[in-house]
Motif scaffolding. Structure first.
Motif, PDB file in Angstrom:
ATOM      1  N   ALA A  82     -37.130 -46.772 -49.244  1.00 24.14           N
ATOM      2  CA  ALA A  82     -36.422 -45.695 -48.537  1.00 24.14           C
ATOM      3  C   ALA A  82     -37.192 -44.383 -48.669  1.00 24.14           C
ATOM      4  N   PHE A  83     -37.661 -44.089 -49.869  1.00 25.54           N
ATOM      5  CA  PHE A  83     -38.429 -42.863 -50.099  1.00 25.54           C
ATOM      6  C   PHE A  83     -39.718 -42.869 -49.279  1.00 25.54           C
ATOM      7  N   GLN A  84     -40.411 -43.996 -49.262  1.00 29.45           N
ATOM      8  CA  GLN A  84     -41.668 -44.073 -48.518  1.00 29.45           C
ATOM      9  C   GLN A  84     -41.454 -43.880 -47.014  1.00 29.45           C
ATOM     10  N   ASN A  85     -40.310 -44.310 -46.496  1.00 27.83           N
ATOM     11  CA  ASN A  85     -40.011 -44.154 -45.067  1.00 27.83           C
ATOM     12  C   ASN A  85     -39.723 -42.705 -44.683  1.00 27.83           C
ATOM     13  N   GLU A  86     -39.093 -41.941 -45.577  1.00 20.21           N
ATOM     14  CA  GLU A  86     -38.700 -40.564 -45.278  1.00 20.21           C
ATOM     15  C   GLU A  86     -38.844 -39.662 -46.500  1.00 20.21           C
ATOM     16  N   PRO A  87     -40.033 -39.536 -47.068  1.00 18.25           N
ATOM     17  CA  PRO A  87     -40.164 -38.761 -48.308  1.00 18.25           C
ATOM     18  C   PRO A  87     -39.713 -37.317 -48.177  1.00 18.25           C
ATOM     19  N   GLU A  88     -39.988 -36.679 -47.054  1.00 19.66           N
ATOM     20  CA  GLU A  88     -39.625 -35.267 -46.907  1.00 19.66           C
ATOM     21  C   GLU A  88     -38.117 -35.064 -46.933  1.00 19.66           C
ATOM     22  N   GLU A  89     -37.362 -36.041 -46.456  1.00 22.79           N
ATOM     23  CA  GLU A  89     -35.897 -35.943 -46.463  1.00 22.79           C
ATOM     24  C   GLU A  89     -35.355 -36.003 -47.893  1.00 22.79           C
ATOM     25  N   TYR A  90     -35.920 -36.876 -48.709  1.00 20.93           N
ATOM     26  CA  TYR A  90     -35.461 -37.012 -50.093  1.00 20.93           C
ATOM     27  C   TYR A  90     -35.936 -35.852 -50.956  1.00 20.93           C
ATOM     28  N   ARG A 110     -32.047 -33.243 -48.426  1.00 22.39           N
ATOM     29  CA  ARG A 110     -31.207 -33.502 -47.261  1.00 22.39           C
ATOM     30  C   ARG A 110     -30.656 -34.937 -47.268  1.00 22.39           C
ATOM     31  N   LYS A 111     -31.341 -35.820 -47.950  1.00 24.10           N
ATOM     32  CA  LYS A 111     -30.931 -37.208 -48.006  1.00 24.10           C
ATOM     33  C   LYS A 111     -30.911 -37.659 -49.456  1.00 24.10           C
ATOM     34  N   SER A 125     -36.505 -32.817 -50.017  1.00 27.78           N
ATOM     35  CA  SER A 125     -35.796 -31.593 -49.644  1.00 27.78           C
ATOM     36  C   SER A 125     -34.341 -31.611 -50.108  1.00 27.78           C
TER      37      SER A 125
END
Length: 43
Positions: free
Chosen positions: A26-34, A38-39, A36
């Motif tokens: 999950a982190f690798q798919n959207e690192p900037e979201e985690y 936001r996720k 920040s």
């Protein structure tokens, strides 16, 4: 040092450690979201 169950992922020179492989993916798919805040992953 013992390896974490979820493995590691290095991004921009920083190594992140994960307790489970799903969190790592999950982190690798959207690192900037985690990073920040936001996720989040609820455990």
């Amino acid at each position: 040092m013992e390896k974490p169950h979820g493995g590691t992922h290095t991004l921009d020179g920083v190594t992140y450690y994960f307790c489970g492989p799903g969190c790592n993916r999950a982190f690798q798919n959207e690192p900037e979201e985690y990073l920040s805040g936001r996720k989040k992953i609820d455990m």
